[in-house]
Design an enzyme around this catalytic site. Structure first.
Site, PDB file in Angstrom:
ATOM      1  N   TYR A   1      -9.423  10.792  -1.290  1.00 30.54           N
ATOM      2  CA  TYR A   1      -8.906   9.470  -0.922  1.00 30.54           C
ATOM      3  C   TYR A   1      -8.729   8.639  -2.187  1.00 30.54           C
ATOM      4  CZ  TYR A   1     -13.233   6.757  -1.674  1.00 30.54           C
ATOM      5  OH  TYR A   1     -14.309   6.127  -2.247  1.00 30.54           O
ATOM      6  N   CYS A   2      -7.871   7.602  -2.075  1.00 33.91           N
ATOM      7  CA  CYS A   2      -7.671   6.709  -3.214  1.00 33.91           C
ATOM      8  C   CYS A   2      -7.601   5.267  -2.723  1.00 33.91           C
ATOM      9  CB  CYS A   2      -6.467   7.120  -4.056  1.00 33.91           C
ATOM     10  SG  CYS A   2      -4.922   7.349  -3.157  1.00 33.91           S
ATOM     11  N   ARG A   3      -6.560   4.515  -3.101  1.00 29.87           N
ATOM     12  CA  ARG A   3      -6.573   3.070  -2.865  1.00 29.87           C
ATOM     13  C   ARG A   3      -6.109   2.653  -1.484  1.00 29.87           C
ATOM     14  NH1 ARG A   3      -3.717   2.293  -8.647  1.00 29.87           N
ATOM     15  NH2 ARG A   3      -5.589   2.294  -9.965  1.00 29.87           N
TER      16      ARG A   3
END
Length: 209
Positions: A180-182
């Site tokens: 996952y990221c932003r």
């Protein structure tokens, strides 16, 4: 004594609210706000992340600051920027949700971005954290290390995208791994999926529902 009439007062009130709308009327400024929701950033970092020069990044940040959406402080020779409050981050989320609900063009663009739906796992934050706690999945935070240090999901392991190719051996090959990221418009987790597409590691991109 001068008394402002109701029409003039109403115009003034809406004019002040419109200052926020004007500040948000730029794709780059919206991206900058999403970046700053991850933590404090120097103008040089902002410029690099959103692919513009420092002078233009400074102009965008100035517009956001004048609308009281961001604040700044000096750290030696650097100027650091941060969101003026958590409500600013929520404003960005609300705006994105409205756009997703009403703009067919946005949904079409998202479908193109998720060209391979088998790589996308849509789960709630609560469900993902429960799976991670039970050891059913390994959650990788592929954002830069400073963003992980500012805040991250419980049980998540920091493995920045720039380091993934060198840290392949750290990932067990018999586990479900979620990157996952932003947020939904962030492509770092998608890049992570592509990076390991030919590896014997089951890596998925998480989209928080």
């Amino acid at each position: 004594m001068y008394t402002m009439d109701n029409r003039t007062l109403k115009d003034l009130l809406y004019e002040q609210v419109a200052r926020v709308g004007k500040a948000l009327a730029s794709p780059k400024r919206l991206e900058i706000l999403e970046m700053l929701a991850q933590g404090e950033k120097a103008v040089e970092s902002v410029a690099s992340e959103v692919a513009i020069d420092v002078k233009l990044a400074s102009a965008h940040l100035k517009a956001l600051r004048e609308a009281r959406l961001v604040e700044s402080r000096r750290d030696g020779k650097r100027i650091l920027y941060r969101l003026a409050g958590e409500d600013v981050a929520m404003l960005g989320v609300a705006l994105r949700h409205v756009a997703d609900e009403h703009l067919v063009e946005l949904r079409t663009a998202l479908q193109r971005m998720m060209a391979d739906p088998e790589r996308l796992v849509q789960v709630t934050r609560k469900e993902l954290m429960a799976q991670a706690k039970r050891g059913e999945v390994i959650v990788l935070d592929v954002r830069p290390a400073d963003e992980y240090d500012t805040a991250h999901l419980p049980h998540a392991r920091s493995m920045p995208l720039a380091e993934l190719s060198h840290r392949l051996a750290e990932l067990p090959r018999n586990a479900q791994i979620v990157a996952y990221c932003r947020g939904p418009f962030c492509l770092m987790s998608d890049e992570a999926v592509k990076l390991f597409a030919n590896a014997a590691i089951k890596l998925a991109r998480a989209s928080m529902a």
